[in-house]
Motif scaffolding. Structure first.
Motif, PDB file in Angstrom:
ATOM      1  N   MET A   1       0.842  -1.200   0.000  1.00 18.20           N
ATOM      2  CA  MET A   1       0.000   0.000   0.000  1.00 18.20           C
ATOM      3  C   MET A   1       0.878   1.251   0.000  1.00 18.20           C
ATOM      4  SD  MET A   1      -2.854   1.144   2.820  1.00 18.20           S
ATOM      5  CE  MET A   1      -3.568  -0.496   2.835  1.00 18.20           C
ATOM      6  N   ASN A   2       0.540   2.181  -0.868  1.00 18.45           N
ATOM      7  CA  ASN A   2       1.296   3.420  -0.978  1.00 18.45           C
ATOM      8  C   ASN A   2       0.857   4.384   0.134  1.00 18.45           C
ATOM      9  OD1 ASN A   2       1.970   6.161  -1.769  1.00 18.45           O
ATOM     10  ND2 ASN A   2       2.420   5.361  -3.812  1.00 18.45           N
ATOM     11  N   GLN A   3       1.765   4.681   1.076  1.00 14.04           N
ATOM     12  CA  GLN A   3       1.411   5.503   2.232  1.00 14.04           C
ATOM     13  C   GLN A   3       1.066   6.936   1.829  1.00 14.04           C
ATOM     14  OE1 GLN A   3       1.079   4.207   5.392  1.00 14.04           O
ATOM     15  NE2 GLN A   3       0.149   6.208   5.884  1.00 14.04           N
ATOM     16  N   VAL A   4       1.740   7.458   0.825  1.00 14.55           N
ATOM     17  CA  VAL A   4       1.440   8.824   0.361  1.00 14.55           C
ATOM     18  C   VAL A   4       0.020   8.884  -0.190  1.00 14.55           C
ATOM     19  CG1 VAL A   4       2.093  10.646  -1.271  1.00 14.55           C
ATOM     20  CG2 VAL A   4       3.871   9.291  -0.138  1.00 14.55           C
ATOM     21  N   GLN A   5      -0.355   7.865  -0.970  1.00 10.41           N
ATOM     22  CA  GLN A   5      -1.711   7.806  -1.516  1.00 10.41           C
ATOM     23  C   GLN A   5      -2.744   7.642  -0.405  1.00 10.41           C
ATOM     24  OE1 GLN A   5      -1.421   4.609  -4.386  1.00 10.41           O
ATOM     25  NE2 GLN A   5      -0.760   5.988  -6.014  1.00 10.41           N
ATOM     26  N   LEU A   6      -2.407   6.816   0.591  1.00 12.22           N
ATOM     27  CA  LEU A   6      -3.325   6.619   1.715  1.00 12.22           C
ATOM     28  C   LEU A   6      -3.549   7.925   2.470  1.00 12.22           C
ATOM     29  CD1 LEU A   6      -5.023   4.793   3.560  1.00 12.22           C
ATOM     30  CD2 LEU A   6      -2.922   4.255   4.817  1.00 12.22           C
ATOM     31  N   ASP A   7      -2.475   8.650   2.740  1.00 12.80           N
ATOM     32  CA  ASP A   7      -2.600   9.933   3.439  1.00 12.80           C
ATOM     33  C   ASP A   7      -3.465  10.904   2.635  1.00 12.80           C
ATOM     34  OD1 ASP A   7      -1.010   9.004   5.478  1.00 12.80           O
ATOM     35  OD2 ASP A   7       0.822   9.987   4.763  1.00 12.80           O
ATOM     36  N   ARG A   8      -3.298  10.885   1.322  1.00 13.74           N
ATOM     37  CA  ARG A   8      -4.104  11.763   0.461  1.00 13.74           C
ATOM     38  C   ARG A   8      -5.576  11.400   0.534  1.00 13.74           C
ATOM     39  NH1 ARG A   8      -4.330  15.461  -3.307  1.00 13.74           N
ATOM     40  NH2 ARG A   8      -5.445  15.152  -5.260  1.00 13.74           N
ATOM     41  N   MET A   9      -5.851  10.101   0.511  1.00 19.85           N
ATOM     42  CA  MET A   9      -7.255   9.669   0.546  1.00 19.85           C
ATOM     43  C   MET A   9      -7.891   9.928   1.906  1.00 19.85           C
ATOM     44  SD  MET A   9      -8.000   8.899  -2.445  1.00 19.85           S
ATOM     45  CE  MET A   9      -9.675   8.770  -1.856  1.00 19.85           C
ATOM     46  N   LYS A  10      -7.114   9.840   2.959  1.00 19.50           N
ATOM     47  CA  LYS A  10      -7.656  10.057   4.301  1.00 19.50           C
ATOM     48  C   LYS A  10      -7.862  11.536   4.618  1.00 19.50           C
ATOM     49  CE  LYS A  10      -6.313   7.896   8.024  1.00 19.50           C
ATOM     50  NZ  LYS A  10      -7.486   7.154   8.494  1.00 19.50           N
ATOM     51  N   ASN A  11      -6.922  12.359   4.184  1.00 21.40           N
ATOM     52  CA  ASN A  11      -6.893  13.740   4.676  1.00 21.40           C
ATOM     53  C   ASN A  11      -7.044  14.819   3.607  1.00 21.40           C
ATOM     54  OD1 ASN A  11      -6.207  12.739   7.349  1.00 21.40           O
ATOM     55  ND2 ASN A  11      -4.171  12.324   6.524  1.00 21.40           N
ATOM     56  N   GLY A  12      -6.976  14.428   2.339  1.00 28.03           N
ATOM     57  CA  GLY A  12      -7.008  15.426   1.278  1.00 28.03           C
ATOM     58  C   GLY A  12      -8.376  16.061   1.071  1.00 28.03           C
ATOM     59  N   LEU A  13      -8.358  17.264   0.514  1.00 28.49           N
ATOM     60  CA  LEU A  13      -9.591  17.951   0.134  1.00 28.49           C
ATOM     61  C   LEU A  13      -9.888  17.647  -1.321  1.00 28.49           C
ATOM     62  CD1 LEU A  13      -9.084  21.485   1.757  1.00 28.49           C
ATOM     63  CD2 LEU A  13     -10.503  19.604   2.606  1.00 28.49           C
ATOM     64  N   GLY A  14     -11.132  17.274  -1.595  1.00 30.01           N
ATOM     65  CA  GLY A  14     -11.510  16.969  -2.967  1.00 30.01           C
ATOM     66  C   GLY A  14     -12.505  15.832  -3.026  1.00 30.01           C
ATOM     67  N   PHE A  15     -12.580  15.175  -4.186  1.00 30.05           N
ATOM     68  CA  PHE A  15     -13.544  14.086  -4.368  1.00 30.05           C
ATOM     69  C   PHE A  15     -12.961  13.025  -5.299  1.00 30.05           C
ATOM     70  CE2 PHE A  15     -14.435  17.122  -7.752  1.00 30.05           C
ATOM     71  CZ  PHE A  15     -14.715  16.347  -8.865  1.00 30.05           C
ATOM     72  N   ILE A  16     -13.676  11.922  -5.436  1.00 27.00           N
ATOM     73  CA  ILE A  16     -13.266  10.834  -6.324  1.00 27.00           C
ATOM     74  C   ILE A  16     -14.110  10.894  -7.597  1.00 27.00           C
ATOM     75  CG2 ILE A  16     -13.133   8.337  -6.632  1.00 27.00           C
ATOM     76  CD1 ILE A  16     -12.659   8.042  -3.658  1.00 27.00           C
ATOM     77  N   ALA A  17     -13.451  10.881  -8.744  1.00 27.36           N
ATOM     78  CA  ALA A  17     -14.147  10.855 -10.033  1.00 27.36           C
ATOM     79  C   ALA A  17     -14.409   9.400 -10.417  1.00 27.36           C
ATOM     80  CB  ALA A  17     -13.300  11.534 -11.100  1.00 27.36           C
ATOM     81  N   ALA A  18     -15.654   9.065 -10.692  1.00 28.62           N
ATOM     82  CA  ALA A  18     -16.003   7.703 -11.094  1.00 28.62           C
ATOM     83  C   ALA A  18     -16.027   7.627 -12.620  1.00 28.62           C
ATOM     84  CB  ALA A  18     -17.361   7.311 -10.508  1.00 28.62           C
ATOM     85  N   LEU A  19     -14.963   7.049 -13.185  1.00 26.57           N
ATOM     86  CA  LEU A  19     -14.831   6.916 -14.640  1.00 26.57           C
ATOM     87  C   LEU A  19     -14.882   5.435 -15.003  1.00 26.57           C
ATOM     88  CD1 LEU A  19     -11.818   9.374 -15.128  1.00 26.57           C
ATOM     89  CD2 LEU A  19     -14.247   9.926 -15.252  1.00 26.57           C
ATOM     90  N   ASP A  20     -15.796   4.705 -14.383  1.00 25.46           N
ATOM     91  CA  ASP A  20     -15.745   3.240 -14.423  1.00 25.46           C
ATOM     92  C   ASP A  20     -16.938   2.579 -15.099  1.00 25.46           C
ATOM     93  OD1 ASP A  20     -17.338   4.158 -12.302  1.00 25.46           O
ATOM     94  OD2 ASP A  20     -17.062   2.341 -11.151  1.00 25.46           O
ATOM     95  N   GLN A  21     -17.623   3.269 -16.015  1.00 22.47           N
ATOM     96  CA  GLN A  21     -18.701   2.594 -16.735  1.00 22.47           C
ATOM     97  C   GLN A  21     -18.114   1.354 -17.403  1.00 22.47           C
ATOM     98  OE1 GLN A  21     -17.874   5.802 -17.331  1.00 22.47           O
ATOM     99  NE2 GLN A  21     -19.649   7.093 -16.999  1.00 22.47           N
ATOM    100  N   SER A  22     -18.782   0.207 -17.234  1.00 20.18           N
ATOM    101  CA  SER A  22     -18.252  -1.060 -17.736  1.00 20.18           C
ATOM    102  C   SER A  22     -18.947  -1.445 -19.035  1.00 20.18           C
ATOM    103  CB  SER A  22     -18.422  -2.147 -16.678  1.00 20.18           C
ATOM    104  OG  SER A  22     -19.770  -2.240 -16.288  1.00 20.18           O
ATOM    105  N   GLY A  23     -18.745  -2.703 -19.466  1.00 23.48           N
ATOM    106  CA  GLY A  23     -19.284  -3.151 -20.750  1.00 23.48           C
ATOM    107  C   GLY A  23     -20.763  -2.899 -20.934  1.00 23.48           C
ATOM    108  N   GLY A  24     -21.548  -3.176 -19.884  1.00 23.74           N
ATOM    109  CA  GLY A  24     -22.993  -3.019 -20.001  1.00 23.74           C
ATOM    110  C   GLY A  24     -23.449  -1.578 -20.062  1.00 23.74           C
TER     111      GLY A  24
END
Length: 296
Positions: A1-24
């Protein structure tokens, strides 16, 4: 697990972009973007077009780490490249945005308890190994709740957590997504049951296992806030669930500690026919409004 990424996800300001439309759901996503079925004749062409759409979003000057913490990718997107780099590497190394992977293979039919469980994920171990090789930080998997039925919601949450334990064993952080259909008449009651089940299963997790919850925007503001007290929960993110961006942002802004993970609400208004200037301007309006609602 990338600790820098974990810290960003735990404490960062912002949101997650869902770009995951699948086959269907890809044909629908392309149609909303202004590309209909006449533009492609097979799956390869369809996935190439949707990758071009996602690449356009990711490379837009409006899509930045200042506003966006992470992005959820479809498996086909993970295996494609942007400017010679695999998509996850481009996201993190160039953009500073944490990459996630959608791993579920769709939903079963609604069962007698009013829920849609996930279909079996064939080749899960191989997929998770590939995700690690592709420098993915975490995964996402979705179930749907259509009724305030305790047994059904218990089934959904337990299935999610059992898979989450497997995912965590690979050093990945799972996003658990038991979506409550926003159109059901007993949504409020379903959410109350869901909260109980999430609390119960979270307490049973190994203390070193970390998860993220992706939940429907609740009828009662701040319903899920007590969950944030558990150190195993990295973050609570919200799906737009069919609400317009304006409505989703309005509800989100009333829920302290919850950030967005929007898909349709993020890409609302984007079109293949737009000039670069028009596209970036439309995306900026979306990103700015979702960011503002996420940070309150």
């Amino acid at each position: 697990m990338n600790q820098v990424q974990l810290d960003r996800m735990k404490n960062g300001l912002g949101f997650i972009a869902a770009l995951d439309q699948s086959g269907g759901s890809t044909p629908k996503a392309l149609k909303l973007y202004g590309i209909n079925e006449s533009r492609y004749s097979n799956d390869d062409e369809m996935f190439r077009l949707v990758h071009e759409m996602r690449t356009r979003i990711i490379k837009s000057p409006s899509f930045t780490k200042e506003h966006i913490l992470g992005a959820i990718l479809f498996e086909n997107t993970m295996d494609r490249k942007i400017d010679g780099l695999y998509t996850a590497d481009y996201l993190w190394n160039i953009e500073g945005i944490v990459p996630f992977l959608k791993i579920d293979k769709g939903l079963e039919e609604i069962n007698e308890n009013g829920v849609q469980l996930m279909k079996p994920i064939d080749g899960l171990d191989l997929l998770l190994k590939r995700a690690v090789e592709r420098n993915i930080f975490g995964t996402k998997m979705r179930s749907v709740i259509k009724k305030a039925n305790k047994e059904g919601i218990k089934e959904v949450v337990e299935q999610q957590f059992e898979l989450a334990k497997v995912i965590a064993s690979y050093g990945l952080v799972p996003i658990i997504e038991p979506e409550v259909d926003i159109n059901i008449k007993d949504k409020k009651e379903a959410e109350a049951i869901l909260l109980e089940e999430l609390e119960r299963n979270l307490k049973l997790l190994d203390k070193r296992t970390l998860v993220i919850f992706k939940l429907s925007l609740p009828t009662v503001a701040n319903l899920y806030k007590p969950l944030l007290n558990d150190h195993r929960l990295v973050r609570i993110v919200a799906l737009s669930g069919g609400y317009s961006r304006e409505k989703a942002n309005e509800i989100l802004s009333k829920n302290s500690g919850v950030i967005a993970s929007f898909s349709r609400a993020l890409s609302e208004g984007l079109s293949d026919a737009q000039t670069a200037e028009e596209f970036d301007k439309t995306l900026k309006v979306a990103v700015d409004s979702i960011y503002k609602a996420s940070i309150k």
